[in-house]
Design a protein around this motif. Structure first.
Motif, PDB file in Angstrom:
ATOM      1  N   TYR A   1       7.395   4.206   0.655  1.00  0.00           N
ATOM      2  CA  TYR A   1       6.908   5.182   1.630  1.00  0.00           C
ATOM      3  C   TYR A   1       5.650   5.886   1.111  1.00  0.00           C
ATOM      4  O   TYR A   1       4.660   6.019   1.830  1.00  0.00           O
ATOM      5  N   LEU A   2       5.675   6.297  -0.141  1.00  0.00           N
ATOM      6  CA  LEU A   2       4.504   6.942  -0.743  1.00  0.00           C
ATOM      7  C   LEU A   2       3.314   5.986  -0.745  1.00  0.00           C
ATOM      8  O   LEU A   2       2.205   6.368  -0.375  1.00  0.00           O
ATOM      9  N   LEU A   3       3.546   4.743  -1.145  1.00  0.00           N
ATOM     10  CA  LEU A   3       2.459   3.773  -1.175  1.00  0.00           C
ATOM     11  C   LEU A   3       1.866   3.570   0.221  1.00  0.00           C
ATOM     12  O   LEU A   3       0.645   3.537   0.392  1.00  0.00           O
ATOM     13  N   GLN A   4       2.724   3.461   1.223  1.00  0.00           N
ATOM     14  CA  GLN A   4       2.232   3.268   2.586  1.00  0.00           C
ATOM     15  C   GLN A   4       1.376   4.448   3.046  1.00  0.00           C
ATOM     16  O   GLN A   4       0.327   4.260   3.667  1.00  0.00           O
ATOM     17  N   ILE A   5       1.793   5.649   2.713  1.00  0.00           N
ATOM     18  CA  ILE A   5       1.002   6.826   3.100  1.00  0.00           C
ATOM     19  C   ILE A   5      -0.332   6.838   2.360  1.00  0.00           C
ATOM     20  O   ILE A   5      -1.368   7.174   2.934  1.00  0.00           O
ATOM     21  N   MET A   6      -0.331   6.441   1.087  1.00  0.00           N
ATOM     22  CA  MET A   6      -1.586   6.361   0.338  1.00  0.00           C
ATOM     23  C   MET A   6      -2.546   5.367   1.006  1.00  0.00           C
ATOM     24  O   MET A   6      -3.741   5.641   1.144  1.00  0.00           O
TER      25      MET A   6
END
Length: 195
Positions: A71-76
């Motif tokens: 999820y964090l990677l996708q937001i980045m």
């Protein structure tokens, strides 16, 4: 041993690891949000797979060991694509269109998060076409500023703006160096003529 109740298992045949979180509000909403982002940003899906594999090959893809979760990677990546689209619109007068160069985007992603992004002062939001904010702002400081971890990545959860999605990634300085090294390595191959 995690903050959120977690069931973890591995499908040995495919070497596939799966995490199942319990009592975590917003899961279906987050999945729907990412689905909408993927529909509106075609490079998001392939970039996510490439960078996830890149991080997994370096054992930096698990938040509970200090890596970056999905999820964090996708937001980045969404934030990166939002900023990139804005730059394209400003410099070329168009929003990019349907053609894009994944190699160039990957290099630019590594350059942004490996060399240009200021982890100490800057936070990320993907709401309202994306923007950066100061981690030290009065209304943001209590949520996004971690005095004992100033290099942490502050990322606003678009579904719950008082939640820092980046709080669990506690080895961001190492991840930043990995991204920087990848950018410099790729650039060395691109810049030098083949013999």
């Amino acid at each position: 041993q995690t903050r959120v109740q977690l069931g973890k298992f591995k499908v040995a045949t495919y070497n596939l690891e799966i995490d199942v979180r319990f009592d975590q509000p917003g899961g279906p909403e987050a999945a729907e949000l990412m689905h909408r982002f993927m529909e509106s940003m075609p490079p998001l899906r392939p970039l996510k797979f490439i960078i996830k594999y890149f991080l997994a090959s370096r054992d930096m893809n698990k938040p509970y060991t200090g890596g970056i979760g999905s999820y964090l990677l996708q937001i980045m990546i969404v934030s990166f694509l939002q900023q990139r689209s804005r730059e394209d619109l400003h410099s070329k007068g168009t929003a990019g269109g349907k053609y894009y160069n994944l190699g160039s985007l990957l290099l630019d992603f590594f350059e942004l998060y490996g060399m240009d992004f200021n982890y100490v002062t800057t936070g990320i939001s993907v709401r309202n076409d994306g923007f950066y904010f100061a981690k030290g702002e009065r209304e943001k400081k209590s949520i996004f500023w971690q005095p004992n971890r100033p290099f942490s990545l502050a990322v606003e959860n678009p579904l719950e703006t008082t939640m820092d999605v980046g709080a669990g990634a506690f080895r961001m300085n190492m991840i930043q160096r990995i991204f920087e090294h990848a950018f410099k390595t790729f650039m060395a191959y691109v810049a030098e003529p083949r013999e």
